[in-house]
Design an enzyme around this catalytic site. Sequence first.
Site, PDB file in Angstrom:
ATOM      1  N   ASP A 277       0.851  -1.179   0.000  1.00 19.68           N
ATOM      2  CA  ASP A 277       0.000   0.000   0.000  1.00 19.68           C
ATOM      3  C   ASP A 277       0.892   1.235   0.000  1.00 19.68           C
ATOM      4  O   ASP A 277       2.077   1.173   0.347  1.00 19.68           O
ATOM      5  CB  ASP A 277      -0.933  -0.001   1.205  1.00 19.68           C
ATOM      6  CG  ASP A 277      -2.243   0.723   0.919  1.00 19.68           C
ATOM      7  OD1 ASP A 277      -2.257   1.571  -0.003  1.00 19.68           O
ATOM      8  OD2 ASP A 277      -3.239   0.462   1.617  1.00 19.68           O
ATOM      9  N   ALA A 278       0.313   2.360  -0.391  1.00 16.77           N
ATOM     10  CA  ALA A 278       1.098   3.572  -0.607  1.00 16.77           C
ATOM     11  C   ALA A 278       1.732   4.052   0.703  1.00 16.77           C
ATOM     12  O   ALA A 278       1.028   4.299   1.690  1.00 16.77           O
ATOM     13  CB  ALA A 278       0.216   4.667  -1.193  1.00 16.77           C
TER      14      ALA A 278
END
Length: 983
Positions: free
Chosen positions: A240-241
Amino acid sequence: MTAQTPPFRDSQLPFAKRIDDLLSRLTLEERVAMLHQFGPAVERLGVAAFRTGQEALHGVAWMGPATMFPQAVGLGATWNDELVRRVGEAVSTETRAMRSRDDRVGLNVWAPTVNLLRHPLWGRNEEGYSEDPKLTSAIATAYTRGLRGDHPAYWRTAPILKHWLAHNNETDRATASSSVRPRVLHEYDLRAFRETVEAGTVAGVMPAYNLVNGRPNHVSPYLREHLRTWTDQDLLVCSDAGAPSNLVDHEHYFDTHEEATAASLIAGVDSFTDHGTDSSQIVERLQGALDQGLLTESDIDAAVRRQLAIRFRLGEFDPRLDPYADTKDFDTPAHRALAREAAEQAIVLLKNDGLLPLTDLPDLPGQDTRIAVVGLLADECKLDWYSGTLIHRSTPLEGLYERFGADRVDFAEGVDRVRVKTSAGTYLSVPSANDATDEVRGAEGALDPALLAGRTDLPPLTTDTTGTELALIDWGGGVLTLRAPDGRYLSVADDGFVRASADQPGGWVVQETFRLEPHGSHGSHESQESHESHRSHGSHAGGHLLKHVGTGRYVSVTADGVKVAAENPEILELEITERGEDTVARTAAAADVVLVVAGNDPHINGRETEDRTTLALPAHQQRLLEAARAANPRTALVITSSYPYATDPTDLPAVLWTAHGGQAAGAALARVLAGDVSPAGRLPQTWYASDADLPDLLDYDVIGSRQTYLYFEGTPLFPFGHGLSYASFEYGNLVAHVGENSVHVTFTVTNTGGTPADEVAQLYSRAVTPSVSRPRRELLAHRRVHVLPGASTELTFELPLSAFEFWDVVHGVRRVEPGPYELLVGASSEDVRLRATIELDGTPTTPRPVLELGLNAADFDEQRGAEIVDRTKLSGDAVTPAYGNHGNDGTDGPHGSTAELVYRGCDFGPATGTGTVTVEVSGEGSLELALDGGPVIARLDVPATQGPYDYTTVVTPFSATGVHDLHIGLGGPVRLAHVGFSG
């Protein structure tokens, strides 16, 4: 293959051989560079740049105009696998079409979200399908099957499931740990992922920001121990970012980024989403890990191989053979029709005392009925964070105009009309901007819409003697929006000035929301419902401050215009020129039927990064509902929301719910209200009656705290699977037969009404005499069928025996427990029409062989005040008292914390003399052992160890015979990993 064509370009060879060849040609530097989300091209080999990640939850997101379907929770409410498959097909087709003209559009789509909707206050409720793992996996499998396409070798898009694992809180989401006991892990959280992966329609998963049992998901051993065992395909794991950096910067799980990045890669992360398009820091960390011996080239190769496997499946290296290469279908009539069909099927009729459909009212001529549509969402078609830009738009008001005629429909939004007076006696004024162009946020597309800036081409607000009348909406929790007469919302750009510039509230940090605070509470949290208080009690004696939520600064008046600033806040007074409930009451009184459209704005009070605080309908909207109902008893409530509300339906003749329905929401709603379509959506999650029914948001033990319809023992407002119809249905002829490997179930559904309609038949089971706590009922299968009046249809289900399994913590396996199981057939989890009991063979339950195996601490049957934590940073679980669970001395903090663990049916064998108990434990504190809830018979004092992962062995005499329930009390910050016994 010619002499000049490398094997990786030879389409006659298997993908595996081609990947081997390409890997061998890439330098180590080139391979490392591929592991960032934005992998660069390798021009010397003719290999293009590649990026992971294209949001496509209910339409292509962030990249400009696209067909928008209902929110994911709305797709879940359809209970229609085939419809959702077609939606996935349309979304992936448009992804291909958009990529053909914009290479920023990626084919590795980050969708769907299969996190279970365990808790209705979760801010991202809109992104999931259901609270039930079976329904979630069925809908997710359908959607990914549509995204993938049906070619045996090449994929239209490559879907990634989000978010691995046990992720249902935005509060402290980057640092909070979900305590997930083995039964909840295997029977609940893993299950939604597993069944979809096993279907072969998934390219990979994305780990979540949170920790599970004390260990970050990005270094979870479950990726290797579970995920990669479910399929022979190479699965791509995309971070995930920003999560790779979180391992050091926020979670402090590792000391250096090199250690963290290496641990993630070894655990199974193949693509690192960090620092936007700048890959340099991830590349530097990977290279540093290689230099320090934390990684080997083979570790790098394993990750690159999995990424290349996806790229080959997407046809990148076989453009002439790729069946989807020339896809051009975009915004087609078929896609528009599908968007409306999906929106229609997502509508759930919660209550109907005969008010609906509107064209069938016995005492009102159908052609003369006057309809009032009122409420804050009556003329809105809301988007959420994972939406694209609307090409077409249909609000409830527009849909009703189209269906019934504008001359028969009256409208009142119900906003409060206000003027904002300054301390100087002037008023905030919106300057004219006649030359300004209309702009829609994100219409041009953006790889990272969080970076989109507000408009600065419009003049900031000023002050004058008359001011501008603004439309004020209180969305609850004291969060307000203010809108100018031209429809633009007051917003704050990077330069700090306040302008009427936004088409809608939105953005990663919403710049269109404000709080009204009494002057004198500056810097405090006083009066979160301050606008409601202001309306009820009049102006605060000292005036008010207007706080901009996005920046945390206060509105001030300067010579250059109105802006937000850290100093010199303006003291303001709201002058209400028109109350929303007054206009709603007038409009309602003049109508034959009233539709109150209430709900949420998906960017406010419940969204990614922000959980809700209550199930209650915001006070502003409750006022409007009460005003309409008081003026006209024929008032229906239409809830348009991303999540459930707890609102009393007793005095309302009709209630409907729909998620935000995409581009065709209004037209779909009008057709259902008119009776052109009979509603057949079903609730994908329990609607609780009040906040008191909810567990703590961070309590993930659905078994122990009796969460979801599976275990909830109270009375819900509306149960899981609930939904009414304009038709009536009869169920009959239930037959169940137990075979060698499955249970064969048939029954009939008959439409006994006069309306052609869909029915959603639901099949549940219940273990009658379980040895452990099992669900009250559990969904086994469902089917949505269309049945004509007077017609019957026979439904057949073949249920594998594995559908009746539970996770046996004693032996660490799934098993079917022998005995009777009740099959329940009906129209919801509580509306059961047919029952049958079957007998299943299985593996008998036996006592825990504690002398041979001992006890893994996390394999408890019950617990009080405990949480599961990481035994080591690599693998394993331990149990510790939850922080703040007070001991008998009442002290706070970990040293005063206590917990109790219960292990049922422990077999200590025959008497053999004095035995011992041995515990593997770290930390400092004590353990007390008792049998069957009796007095303490053994106590172990744990001396302080050097750290949480420095385990020691403590032994003390212990004598027991026969089978007993073992209770272990934990005191202080101890971590218990294992308990062993000798006779």
